[in-house]
Design a protein around this motif. Structure first.
Motif, short mmCIF file in Angstrom:
data_model
loop_
_atom_site.label_atom_id
_atom_site.label_comp_id
_atom_site.label_asym_id
_atom_site.label_seq_id
_atom_site.Cartn_x
_atom_site.Cartn_y
_atom_site.Cartn_z
N TYR A 5 0.86 -1.34 -0.13
CA TYR A 5 0.02 -0.14 0.03
C TYR A 5 0.83 1.32 -0.13
CZ TYR A 5 -3.81 -3.27 1.13
OH TYR A 5 -4.66 -4.38 1.02
N PHE A 6 1.93 1.18 0.31
CA PHE A 6 3.21 2.47 0.49
C PHE A 6 4.33 2.18 -0.29
CE2 PHE A 6 0.18 2.24 4.44
CZ PHE A 6 -0.53 3.50 3.95
N PRO A 7 4.21 1.72 -1.47
CA PRO A 7 5.64 1.31 -2.07
C PRO A 7 6.87 2.23 -2.22
CG PRO A 7 3.61 1.54 -3.82
CD PRO A 7 3.25 1.87 -2.36
N GLY A 8 6.52 3.54 -1.96
CA GLY A 8 7.50 4.58 -2.17
C GLY A 8 8.33 4.93 -0.80
N LEU A 9 8.00 4.19 0.17
CA LEU A 9 8.49 4.29 1.65
C LEU A 9 10.12 4.29 1.57
CD1 LEU A 9 6.37 2.72 3.95
CD2 LEU A 9 6.39 5.06 3.37
N SER A 10 10.76 4.88 2.31
CA SER A 10 12.18 5.07 2.33
C SER A 10 12.89 3.84 3.32
CB SER A 10 12.81 6.26 3.03
OG SER A 10 12.48 6.42 4.44
N ASN A 11 14.14 3.31 3.25
CA ASN A 11 14.63 2.39 4.09
C ASN A 11 14.40 2.86 5.42
OD1 ASN A 11 15.27 1.00 1.76
ND2 ASN A 11 17.39 1.60 1.99
N VAL A 12 14.65 3.99 5.91
CA VAL A 12 14.57 4.29 7.41
C VAL A 12 13.14 4.12 7.77
CG1 VAL A 12 14.33 6.01 9.02
CG2 VAL A 12 16.23 5.92 7.50
N GLN A 13 12.21 4.35 6.82
CA GLN A 13 10.53 4.05 7.31
C GLN A 13 10.16 2.90 7.40
OE1 GLN A 13 9.13 6.78 3.92
NE2 GLN A 13 8.36 8.16 5.32
N MET A 14 10.98 1.98 6.53
CA MET A 14 10.57 0.41 6.50
C MET A 14 11.16 -0.10 7.80
SD MET A 14 9.07 -0.74 3.96
CE MET A 14 9.44 -2.25 3.43
N ILE A 15 12.39 0.33 8.34
CA ILE A 15 12.92 -0.22 9.57
C ILE A 15 11.82 0.05 10.58
CG2 ILE A 15 14.72 -0.01 11.00
CD1 ILE A 15 16.62 0.34 8.70
N LEU A 16 11.60 1.33 10.75
CA LEU A 16 10.62 1.91 11.81
C LEU A 16 9.18 1.06 11.68
CD1 LEU A 16 11.15 5.68 11.39
CD2 LEU A 16 12.09 4.04 13.39
N LEU A 17 8.78 1.04 10.67
CA LEU A 17 7.65 0.17 10.41
C LEU A 17 7.54 -1.34 11.07
CD1 LEU A 17 5.87 1.29 6.96
CD2 LEU A 17 4.86 1.62 9.34
N SER A 18 8.88 -1.72 10.69
CA SER A 18 9.19 -3.30 10.96
C SER A 18 9.12 -3.38 12.65
CB SER A 18 10.47 -3.61 10.65
OG SER A 18 10.94 -4.90 10.91
N MET A 19 9.60 -2.25 13.15
CA MET A 19 9.64 -2.13 14.71
C MET A 19 8.43 -2.03 15.21
SD MET A 19 13.19 0.24 15.36
CE MET A 19 14.63 0.09 14.98
N VAL A 20 7.32 -1.36 14.48
CA VAL A 20 6.09 -1.21 14.94
C VAL A 20 5.30 -2.58 14.91
CG1 VAL A 20 3.86 -0.10 14.34
CG2 VAL A 20 5.97 1.46 14.36
N GLY A 21 5.67 -3.16 13.83
CA GLY A 21 5.15 -4.65 13.64
C GLY A 21 5.65 -5.46 14.58
N SER A 22 6.94 -5.52 15.17
CA SER A 22 7.31 -6.29 16.16
C SER A 22 6.55 -6.13 17.55
CB SER A 22 8.90 -5.98 16.66
OG SER A 22 9.68 -6.25 15.35
N GLY A 23 6.30 -4.66 18.01
CA GLY A 23 5.60 -4.29 18.92
C GLY A 23 4.16 -4.75 18.70
#
Length: 332
Positions: A109-127
């Motif tokens: 749904y958000f294919p243009g996200l940066s690498n930093v944003q992907m890392i942050l979202l990955s952390m959100v998913g972990s929580g």
């Protein structure tokens, strides 16, 4: 240092890590000589294909596997110490699956996200994954016992994976998403690696900072409170460390199971129950373990690579069953 076994690990581990890293860079589908490796590092020539393989493929991969092994092992150690659950690990408690699920949504749904944003979202998913598992566990009678919590984690993890797969198939990005669920150590992005390193280091620093408090918490809630421990604050800091470590790991290479389950037990067996030793030793042993698994994965079906998760599962599944048979439903 009072713990002689920990001192032995601290002394031996750097030698073993340097050796396994060198072997990881040297050996693979294509045979490359030591001279070529040396020249690729110190006399790089963009026109040389072998130099490109070393610089853009094998070196980032070797570094990523070391870091992810350390991160997952420490995350598992923290989870087992805080929850007093010997089956606690990122792969069994929904942490890995939560990260991969949120990354799937981001890619679709958000294919243009940066690498930093992907890392942050990955952390959100972990929580999110951990919250779902422990939330459901607290609602079910005796749901926080080791075996039941592991079952709940497996069910929720499977559910998240299934939803993610369905979304990926519908939007025709299944091949892209499969890399996150089957690991992608062979395609580590160097930019993502450099961006993810600070987040992983924050997780390690938080883990080391909390080590003494985790040791006290592992003695039991009542004992910890009686000793003046602020248990809620320690759990928040510890789980923040787990989120940083696991989220970074999944963002770098995708899901890898059982490292966070097996390594903490091995480390405790060697160095004892003091988390001031368990956490750094887990990092070192985890880094070596995953690097060794990565090396083995290249030769199981040579010249084709076997996913590294298959190798960790071959070791982890019997270990998991052994723990259940040996320990039953008791607390750690």
């Amino acid at each position: 240092m009072k713990n002689k076994k920990a001192l032995f690990i601290f002394t031996l581990a750097p030698v073993l890590l340097i050796l396994i890293t060198f072997l990881s860079i040297l050996y693979g589908t294509k045979d490359i000589s030591m001279v070529t490796v040396w020249n690729a590092i110190f006399h790089f020539d963009e026109a040389n294909i072998d130099y490109q393989i070393i610089r853009t493929g094998r070196i980032p991969r070797a570094i990523a596997v070391l870091l992810v092994g350390a991160f997952l092992a420490v995350a598992g150690s923290i989870m087992q110490g805080i929850t007093r659950n010997y089956l606690a690990s990122p792969s069994l408690m929904g942490v890995n699956d939560g990260s991969a699920f949120v990354i799937t949504l981001a890619i679709v749904y958000f294919p243009g996200l940066s690498n930093v944003q992907m890392i942050l979202l990955s952390m959100v998913g972990s929580g999110m994954g951990a919250g779902l598992v422990f939330g459901f566990g607290s609602l079910i009678r005796n749901g926080l016992s080791p075996v039941r919590l592991a079952i709940i984690g497996t069910v929720i993890g499977t559910f998240l994976s299934s939803i993610a797969t369905a979304i990926a198939m519908y939007h025709q990005v299944s091949q892209t998403i499969s890399a996150w669920y089957n690991t992608k150590v062979q395609a580590v992005d160097m930019d993502m690696l450099l961006l993810g390193l600070p987040f992983g280091m924050i997780g390690l620093i938080l883990a080391l900072f909390s080590a003494r408090a985790i040791t006290i918490t592992s003695l039991g809630e009542d004992v910890a409170i009686g000793l003046g421990q602020k248990t809620k604050a320690i759990k928040i800091i510890s789980m923040l460390a787990v989120v940083c470590l696991t989220g970074t790991s999944v963002a770098l290479v995708g899901k890898i199971a059982f490292v966070g389950l097996v390594i903490p037990h091995i480390t405790r067996f060697i160095v004892g129950v003091d988390y001031r030793f368990i956490i750094p030793c887990s990092a070192l042993i985890g880094a070596f373990f995953l690097s060794l698994c990565d090396l083995i994965s290249r030769y199981i079906n040579f010249p084709y690579e076997t996913p590294i998760g298959v190798v960790t599962s071959i070791i982890g599944v019997p270990f998991f069953l052994y723990l259940i048979l040996k320990r039953g439903g008791e607390k750690a």
